[in-house]
Design a protein around this motif. Sequence first.
Motif, PDB file in Angstrom:
ATOM      1  N   ILE A   1      -4.945 -12.396  -8.793  1.00  0.00           N
ATOM      2  CA  ILE A   1      -5.270 -13.656  -8.109  1.00  0.00           C
ATOM      3  C   ILE A   1      -6.572 -14.156  -8.724  1.00  0.00           C
ATOM      4  CG2 ILE A   1      -5.757 -14.783  -5.899  1.00  0.00           C
ATOM      5  CD1 ILE A   1      -4.096 -12.650  -4.504  1.00  0.00           C
ATOM      6  N   SER A   2      -6.517 -15.313  -9.360  1.00  0.00           N
ATOM      7  CA  SER A   2      -7.710 -15.795 -10.059  1.00  0.00           C
ATOM      8  C   SER A   2      -8.490 -16.768  -9.182  1.00  0.00           C
ATOM      9  CB  SER A   2      -7.314 -16.488 -11.360  1.00  0.00           C
ATOM     10  OG  SER A   2      -6.687 -17.717 -11.054  1.00  0.00           O
ATOM     11  N   VAL A   3      -9.776 -16.901  -9.503  1.00  0.00           N
ATOM     12  CA  VAL A   3     -10.644 -17.839  -8.792  1.00  0.00           C
ATOM     13  C   VAL A   3     -10.097 -19.262  -8.959  1.00  0.00           C
ATOM     14  CG1 VAL A   3     -12.966 -18.830  -8.773  1.00  0.00           C
ATOM     15  CG2 VAL A   3     -12.669 -16.358  -8.999  1.00  0.00           C
ATOM     16  N   GLU A   4      -9.662 -19.591 -10.193  1.00  0.00           N
ATOM     17  CA  GLU A   4      -9.167 -20.956 -10.462  1.00  0.00           C
ATOM     18  C   GLU A   4      -7.963 -21.270  -9.591  1.00  0.00           C
ATOM     19  OE1 GLU A   4      -9.387 -18.580 -13.136  1.00  0.00           O
ATOM     20  OE2 GLU A   4     -11.507 -19.155 -13.069  1.00  0.00           O
TER      21      GLU A   4
ATOM     22  N   TRP B   1      -1.859 -17.457   2.436  1.00  0.00           N
ATOM     23  CA  TRP B   1      -1.428 -17.730   1.053  1.00  0.00           C
ATOM     24  C   TRP B   1      -1.315 -16.400   0.315  1.00  0.00           C
ATOM     25  CZ3 TRP B   1       0.548 -21.639  -1.566  1.00  0.00           C
ATOM     26  CH2 TRP B   1       0.393 -21.734  -2.954  1.00  0.00           C
ATOM     27  N   THR B   2      -0.173 -16.155  -0.385  1.00  0.00           N
ATOM     28  CA  THR B   2      -0.045 -14.843  -1.051  1.00  0.00           C
ATOM     29  C   THR B   2      -0.472 -14.861  -2.530  1.00  0.00           C
ATOM     30  OG1 THR B   2       2.272 -15.144  -1.679  1.00  0.00           O
ATOM     31  CG2 THR B   2       1.881 -14.161   0.480  1.00  0.00           C
ATOM     32  N   GLY B   3      -0.880 -16.033  -3.035  1.00  0.00           N
ATOM     33  CA  GLY B   3      -1.342 -16.089  -4.436  1.00  0.00           C
ATOM     34  C   GLY B   3      -0.297 -16.737  -5.327  1.00  0.00           C
ATOM     35  N   PRO B   4      -0.327 -16.448  -6.635  1.00  0.00           N
ATOM     36  CA  PRO B   4       0.630 -17.085  -7.545  1.00  0.00           C
ATOM     37  C   PRO B   4       2.088 -16.736  -7.223  1.00  0.00           C
ATOM     38  CG  PRO B   4      -1.055 -15.854  -8.765  1.00  0.00           C
ATOM     39  CD  PRO B   4      -1.308 -15.599  -7.325  1.00  0.00           C
ATOM     40  N   LYS B   5       2.294 -15.523  -6.710  1.00  0.00           N
ATOM     41  CA  LYS B   5       3.671 -15.099  -6.420  1.00  0.00           C
ATOM     42  C   LYS B   5       3.714 -14.458  -5.029  1.00  0.00           C
ATOM     43  CE  LYS B   5       4.403 -12.494 -10.172  1.00  0.00           C
ATOM     44  NZ  LYS B   5       5.239 -11.688 -11.024  1.00  0.00           N
TER      45      LYS B   5
ATOM     46  N   GLN C   1      12.613   2.836  -3.226  1.00  0.00           N
ATOM     47  CA  GLN C   1      12.178   3.970  -4.053  1.00  0.00           C
ATOM     48  C   GLN C   1      10.699   3.913  -4.397  1.00  0.00           C
ATOM     49  OE1 GLN C   1      15.252   3.898  -7.201  1.00  0.00           O
ATOM     50  NE2 GLN C   1      15.478   6.051  -6.683  1.00  0.00           N
ATOM     51  N   ARG C   2      10.013   2.866  -3.931  1.00  0.00           N
ATOM     52  CA  ARG C   2       8.616   2.739  -4.359  1.00  0.00           C
ATOM     53  C   ARG C   2       7.664   2.728  -3.174  1.00  0.00           C
ATOM     54  NH1 ARG C   2       7.917  -1.906  -8.628  1.00  0.00           N
ATOM     55  NH2 ARG C   2       6.282  -0.535  -9.389  1.00  0.00           N
ATOM     56  N   ILE C   3       6.498   3.280  -3.408  1.00  0.00           N
ATOM     57  CA  ILE C   3       5.414   3.241  -2.430  1.00  0.00           C
ATOM     58  C   ILE C   3       4.141   3.077  -3.263  1.00  0.00           C
ATOM     59  CG2 ILE C   3       5.100   5.783  -2.356  1.00  0.00           C
ATOM     60  CD1 ILE C   3       4.685   5.347   0.736  1.00  0.00           C
ATOM     61  N   PHE C   4       3.144   2.412  -2.727  1.00  0.00           N
ATOM     62  CA  PHE C   4       1.997   2.078  -3.566  1.00  0.00           C
ATOM     63  C   PHE C   4       0.720   2.756  -3.062  1.00  0.00           C
ATOM     64  CE2 PHE C   4       5.143  -1.290  -4.038  1.00  0.00           C
ATOM     65  CZ  PHE C   4       5.463  -1.027  -5.363  1.00  0.00           C
ATOM     66  N   LEU C   5       0.230   3.658  -3.909  1.00  0.00           N
ATOM     67  CA  LEU C   5      -0.942   4.461  -3.558  1.00  0.00           C
ATOM     68  C   LEU C   5      -2.084   4.214  -4.540  1.00  0.00           C
ATOM     69  CD1 LEU C   5       1.020   7.798  -2.921  1.00  0.00           C
ATOM     70  CD2 LEU C   5       0.529   5.993  -1.297  1.00  0.00           C
ATOM     71  N   GLY C   6      -2.025   3.114  -5.251  1.00  0.00           N
ATOM     72  CA  GLY C   6      -3.100   2.769  -6.192  1.00  0.00           C
ATOM     73  C   GLY C   6      -4.153   1.927  -5.492  1.00  0.00           C
ATOM     74  N   PRO C   7      -5.267   1.662  -6.193  1.00  0.00           N
ATOM     75  CA  PRO C   7      -6.373   0.938  -5.554  1.00  0.00           C
ATOM     76  C   PRO C   7      -6.138  -0.570  -5.482  1.00  0.00           C
ATOM     77  CG  PRO C   7      -6.912   1.395  -7.837  1.00  0.00           C
ATOM     78  CD  PRO C   7      -5.570   2.045  -7.593  1.00  0.00           C
ATOM     79  N   TYR C   8      -6.838  -1.232  -4.598  1.00  0.00           N
ATOM     80  CA  TYR C   8      -6.860  -2.697  -4.538  1.00  0.00           C
ATOM     81  C   TYR C   8      -7.409  -3.193  -5.868  1.00  0.00           C
ATOM     82  CZ  TYR C   8      -7.210  -7.260  -2.349  1.00  0.00           C
ATOM     83  OH  TYR C   8      -7.028  -8.584  -2.030  1.00  0.00           O
ATOM     84  N   LYS C   9      -6.711  -4.095  -6.537  1.00  0.00           N
ATOM     85  CA  LYS C   9      -7.020  -4.369  -7.940  1.00  0.00           C
ATOM     86  C   LYS C   9      -6.663  -5.778  -8.360  1.00  0.00           C
ATOM     87  CE  LYS C   9      -6.481  -2.092 -12.235  1.00  0.00           C
ATOM     88  NZ  LYS C   9      -5.687  -1.349 -13.156  1.00  0.00           N
ATOM     89  N   GLU C  10      -7.317  -6.238  -9.414  1.00  0.00           N
ATOM     90  CA  GLU C  10      -7.013  -7.543 -10.030  1.00  0.00           C
ATOM     91  C   GLU C  10      -7.288  -8.727  -9.111  1.00  0.00           C
ATOM     92  OE1 GLU C  10      -6.699  -7.611 -13.052  1.00  0.00           O
ATOM     93  OE2 GLU C  10      -5.587  -5.871 -13.777  1.00  0.00           O
ATOM     94  N   ARG C  11      -8.239  -8.530  -8.191  1.00  0.00           N
ATOM     95  CA  ARG C  11      -8.743  -9.638  -7.389  1.00  0.00           C
ATOM     96  C   ARG C  11     -10.257  -9.619  -7.581  1.00  0.00           C
ATOM     97  NH1 ARG C  11      -3.664  -8.580  -7.082  1.00  0.00           N
ATOM     98  NH2 ARG C  11      -2.477  -9.101  -5.228  1.00  0.00           N
ATOM     99  N   PRO C  12     -10.818 -10.491  -8.425  1.00  0.00           N
ATOM    100  CA  PRO C  12     -12.264 -10.435  -8.662  1.00  0.00           C
ATOM    101  C   PRO C  12     -13.034 -10.689  -7.366  1.00  0.00           C
ATOM    102  CG  PRO C  12     -11.285 -12.430  -9.615  1.00  0.00           C
ATOM    103  CD  PRO C  12     -10.155 -11.578  -9.154  1.00  0.00           C
ATOM    104  N   THR C  13     -14.160 -10.001  -7.203  1.00  0.00           N
ATOM    105  CA  THR C  13     -14.932 -10.192  -5.960  1.00  0.00           C
ATOM    106  C   THR C  13     -15.540 -11.599  -5.902  1.00  0.00           C
ATOM    107  OG1 THR C  13     -16.755  -9.062  -7.053  1.00  0.00           O
ATOM    108  CG2 THR C  13     -15.472  -7.774  -5.473  1.00  0.00           C
ATOM    109  N   GLU C  14     -15.554 -12.285  -7.041  1.00  0.00           N
ATOM    110  CA  GLU C  14     -16.020 -13.688  -7.035  1.00  0.00           C
ATOM    111  C   GLU C  14     -15.105 -14.563  -6.176  1.00  0.00           C
ATOM    112  OE1 GLU C  14     -15.664 -11.914  -9.895  1.00  0.00           O
ATOM    113  OE2 GLU C  14     -17.822 -11.591 -10.167  1.00  0.00           O
TER     114      GLU C  14
END
Length: 694
Positions: free
Chosen positions: A211-214, A201-205, A241-254
């Motif tokens: 990706i929220s717990v709900e 499952w990839t989440g909402p999109k 033109q894009r590559i992603f070098l930012g941190p894993y984010k917006e997925r609560p550890t809950e």
Amino acid sequence: MSETAHTGRRVFISGVVEGFYGRPWTMEQRTELFKREQKWGLNTYLYAPKDDYKHRMYWRDLYSAEEAERLRALISAAKEHDVNFIYAISPGLDMTFSNPKEVAALNRKLDQVRALGCTSFSLLFDDIDADMCPADKQAFSSFAHAQVAISNEVYQHLGEPQTFLFCPTDYCASFCTPNVRQSSYLHTVGEKLLPGIDVLWTGPKVVSEKISVESIEEVSSVLKRAPIIWDNIHANDYDPQRIFLGPYKERPTELIPKLRGVLTNPNCEFYPNFVAIHTLATWCKWAADGGQRDVEMADEDQDASYSPHKALSLALTDWLQEFMTTDQPGGPCRPPAHLKKDASDEEPMQTDMGESLYVPGPNENPLYTAAPLTLDDLRLLSDLFYLPYEHGPTARTMLQELDWLRKHSQAAAAETDQTAEWRTRAQQFDDMCDAVVQMFNRLSNAPNQSILYDLYNYICDIKSGVGLARAYVKTLGRRGRPSAQVMCSDPEPWDFRGGLSGEFQRMLPGHGNRDLFRQPAATAVYCIRPYCPEDKVEVQRVYRGMQEAGDDKTPAMMEPPLLSDGLSAGELPPSPQCALVLEDDFGICGYALALVDAKLSVTKLQGALSDSLLEEFPSLVAVQVLPRVSDPSPAKRLLTQLLSCLRSSGSKGVFCELRECDRRMLDFFSKVGCFQPVHVGSLPQGVVVLASSL
Ligand code: GDL
């Protein structure tokens, strides 16, 4: 591997899915990946390269003896590093689900891979046509029934492996009709897929910002199992033109206790995935204690939650070491400046040719030396290529500053109170641009060339983008004198950035509406198209809606009658080619209508508009945009396009009539810039006329 011996709790699946479109990774890169996964505590690799022929397009074909040997070696390399190798196959492009020969072909292929030592499998049905062929329509009541029947059969054929994954065709909430809770496709999967099979499952999109717990609780209740996230947060196969070098984010550890696992489907380029995988590993460290555990951070700051910022720092610190490791056979003949010993104890080095190293004489050119790459360089690099929905902090600052410098360019053009501030900020912007160039230079000279080659196109691109912005600010600072770089009359090919695709994008009305920099990011897509007679009712509705919602909320908005009311209400048809409507997802949300020669209709105005006005500004425009269009740029573009239509029709000037109580449109026209109030003697009270030459 999937059960912990004493607790009986299933191990959280964590790792990487090679699931993108484009050139698959090499066997050497995959082996390197297993080493890293082991080192960082990740346990799974899902083999699913979309453009590997025998994974998808020619899924029925068995591997040749040579290919089979390479796959066997890969599977055993994964084992050596304690990584669970899951072999995925995507038969959905052309499989006839109801034909037993097709199921036999699938089983035969998976049996071959099983004989190579693989024990975990996956069937993927993502990105395929959801229409069944006539034979399947006869045999199955829905596509979900067809997929589930085949998956259950293959799973049982393989002896119900401990790890068996299923990727649905509706693999994210936005694909579900009408929604997750009411999706008959997902309900069938939930009810009919055997319980030992896990669902991706990839989440909402497809690429989920958050990706929220709900949202996971909701999909789990339909699927009747906790999903494994196939995370596309770092995938870049959809934009060259894009590559992603930012941190894993917006997925609560809950989320962790609610999930069966997380697999990241990262950038196509192998080496730059260091950050994506390292930060996911940091996030996954919470898995052992059900989403609660603290993670050792380098600075000993015992913060109880996962911090993307700290996870990024940890990753970049380790990545810097890798940049400094020579990966070319033999390495450079001359060590980079920072690795050089003092000149006094330097011994002549031998090249492959056996010649002694060239040492320049006292008056000769010194050898080229490169300063070492720094952690700040990597921070900047990550900021410039951060995440799909977010630029890193420095990138945001650069955009903000450029925006400010542009908006206040009059301070550069003429001495004003802001001139000193403008110059200081222009210099700071220039310094930031220079840091990008320096980072590029140091990166280009880092000993590890494999990482550099994977990054090269991107850093070149950003270097030129920043270079253009820098030259533009210099132009503004030179008080309007065009710089050679910006205004070159005989351009080089790099002035046509983005090629044909870039040109298409710039011509579309949505262009400029999709900048991450805008706060809040604009999410609506607008379309400007010519007005047609069928639009009359909708245009009237917009007009009436705005009349009723007038600032004073009094009938005064209807009085006195104006020529432009006739245009908006459909009583006067607009001139051909001079009428446009603005649409969003919900329908018409604005219009711009014009009469090329208003004189022809002026009798209705009982002479309120003087001949001299109509002589100088013969055309009339009526513009209205609903308040739900919060971004001002679509309205501006609408008007600009209409003005250019009028110009093409031969008009030399245009006017509009507004009521003083219509502050929204007064404000709008005053901000457009080219409209000025004109004095018209016999105008009714409370009416303002604004006009512009064309
Ligand atoms: C997808 C594809 C994936 C691709 C990604 C990003 C899934 C399940 N499938 O839809 O192969 O890399 O988008 O473009 O995500």
